[in-house]
Design a protein around this motif. Structure first.
Motif, PDB file in Angstrom:
ATOM      1  N   PHE A   4       0.836  -1.205   0.000  1.00  0.00           N
ATOM      2  CA  PHE A   4       0.000   0.000   0.000  1.00  0.00           C
ATOM      3  C   PHE A   4       0.873   1.259   0.000  1.00  0.00           C
ATOM      4  O   PHE A   4       0.588   2.213  -0.731  1.00  0.00           O
ATOM      5  CB  PHE A   4      -0.935  -0.023   1.212  1.00  0.00           C
ATOM      6  CG  PHE A   4      -1.807   1.200   1.290  1.00  0.00           C
ATOM      7  CD1 PHE A   4      -2.884   1.357   0.423  1.00  0.00           C
ATOM      8  CD2 PHE A   4      -1.539   2.190   2.223  1.00  0.00           C
ATOM      9  CE1 PHE A   4      -3.678   2.486   0.502  1.00  0.00           C
ATOM     10  CE2 PHE A   4      -2.341   3.321   2.302  1.00  0.00           C
ATOM     11  CZ  PHE A   4      -3.411   3.476   1.435  1.00  0.00           C
ATOM     12  N   ASP A   5       1.920   1.265   0.802  1.00  0.00           N
ATOM     13  CA  ASP A   5       2.828   2.410   0.841  1.00  0.00           C
ATOM     14  C   ASP A   5       3.509   2.607  -0.511  1.00  0.00           C
ATOM     15  O   ASP A   5       3.678   3.746  -0.966  1.00  0.00           O
ATOM     16  CB  ASP A   5       3.890   2.219   1.930  1.00  0.00           C
ATOM     17  CG  ASP A   5       3.296   2.330   3.328  1.00  0.00           C
ATOM     18  OD1 ASP A   5       2.181   2.888   3.452  1.00  0.00           O
ATOM     19  OD2 ASP A   5       3.942   1.867   4.288  1.00  0.00           O
ATOM     20  N   GLN A   6       3.899   1.501  -1.145  1.00  0.00           N
ATOM     21  CA  GLN A   6       4.534   1.587  -2.464  1.00  0.00           C
ATOM     22  C   GLN A   6       3.549   2.133  -3.492  1.00  0.00           C
ATOM     23  O   GLN A   6       3.907   2.962  -4.328  1.00  0.00           O
ATOM     24  CB  GLN A   6       5.045   0.199  -2.901  1.00  0.00           C
ATOM     25  CG  GLN A   6       5.772   0.204  -4.224  1.00  0.00           C
ATOM     26  CD  GLN A   6       7.027   1.065  -4.201  1.00  0.00           C
ATOM     27  OE1 GLN A   6       7.773   1.068  -3.222  1.00  0.00           O
ATOM     28  NE2 GLN A   6       7.253   1.806  -5.276  1.00  0.00           N
ATOM     29  N   LEU A   7       2.309   1.703  -3.432  1.00  0.00           N
ATOM     30  CA  LEU A   7       1.276   2.185  -4.352  1.00  0.00           C
ATOM     31  C   LEU A   7       1.048   3.690  -4.145  1.00  0.00           C
ATOM     32  O   LEU A   7       0.921   4.434  -5.116  1.00  0.00           O
ATOM     33  CB  LEU A   7      -0.024   1.402  -4.135  1.00  0.00           C
ATOM     34  CG  LEU A   7      -1.163   1.696  -5.107  1.00  0.00           C
ATOM     35  CD1 LEU A   7      -0.749   1.395  -6.539  1.00  0.00           C
ATOM     36  CD2 LEU A   7      -2.390   0.898  -4.734  1.00  0.00           C
ATOM     37  N   GLN A   8       1.002   4.133  -2.883  1.00  0.00           N
ATOM     38  CA  GLN A   8       0.832   5.559  -2.602  1.00  0.00           C
ATOM     39  C   GLN A   8       2.020   6.371  -3.143  1.00  0.00           C
ATOM     40  O   GLN A   8       1.842   7.439  -3.713  1.00  0.00           O
ATOM     41  CB  GLN A   8       0.708   5.796  -1.099  1.00  0.00           C
ATOM     42  CG  GLN A   8      -0.702   5.686  -0.594  1.00  0.00           C
ATOM     43  CD  GLN A   8      -0.792   6.133   0.861  1.00  0.00           C
ATOM     44  OE1 GLN A   8       0.087   5.804   1.666  1.00  0.00           O
ATOM     45  NE2 GLN A   8      -1.844   6.859   1.180  1.00  0.00           N
ATOM     46  N   ALA A   9       3.207   5.843  -2.965  1.00  0.00           N
ATOM     47  CA  ALA A   9       4.406   6.521  -3.462  1.00  0.00           C
ATOM     48  C   ALA A   9       4.376   6.593  -4.981  1.00  0.00           C
ATOM     49  O   ALA A   9       4.700   7.638  -5.569  1.00  0.00           O
ATOM     50  CB  ALA A   9       5.656   5.806  -2.982  1.00  0.00           C
TER      51      ALA A   9
END
Length: 89
Positions: A4-9
């Motif tokens: 999820f953090d990678q997708l947000q980034a």
């Protein structure tokens, strides 16, 4: 959670790239507009210069003609033709 953090980034990077691309496109549009405006201005100046030159050329003979007339009017009269002397040859 890490995914999820990678997708947000990734989304943040894509959004930032989109903003930068839009700003670059706007900058290029402004450059193109400035170049077009400069070309129009140069063409306008060239047309005005040409019209000025044509007006000056048209006025030159009109100004020269009266001066020629005045010179012609002030020229001395031609000498009278020679008359043969009486008594003949």
């Amino acid at each position: 959670m890490q995914r999820f953090d990678q997708l947000q980034a990734d989304n943040a990077v894509a959004a930032a790239k989109k903003v930068l691309d839009e700003k670059e496109a706007e900058r290029l549009r402004l450059i193109d507009k400035a170049a077009a405006d400069a070309a129009v201005d140069a063409a306008r100046k060239a047309i005005l210069a040409r019209l000025d030159a044509e007006e000056a050329a048209a006025a030159a003979p009109a100004q020269a003609a009266p001066a020629q007339d005045v010179v012609m009017a002030e020229a001395p009269p031609a000498p009278p033709p020679a008359v043969p002397a009486a008594g003949g040859v």
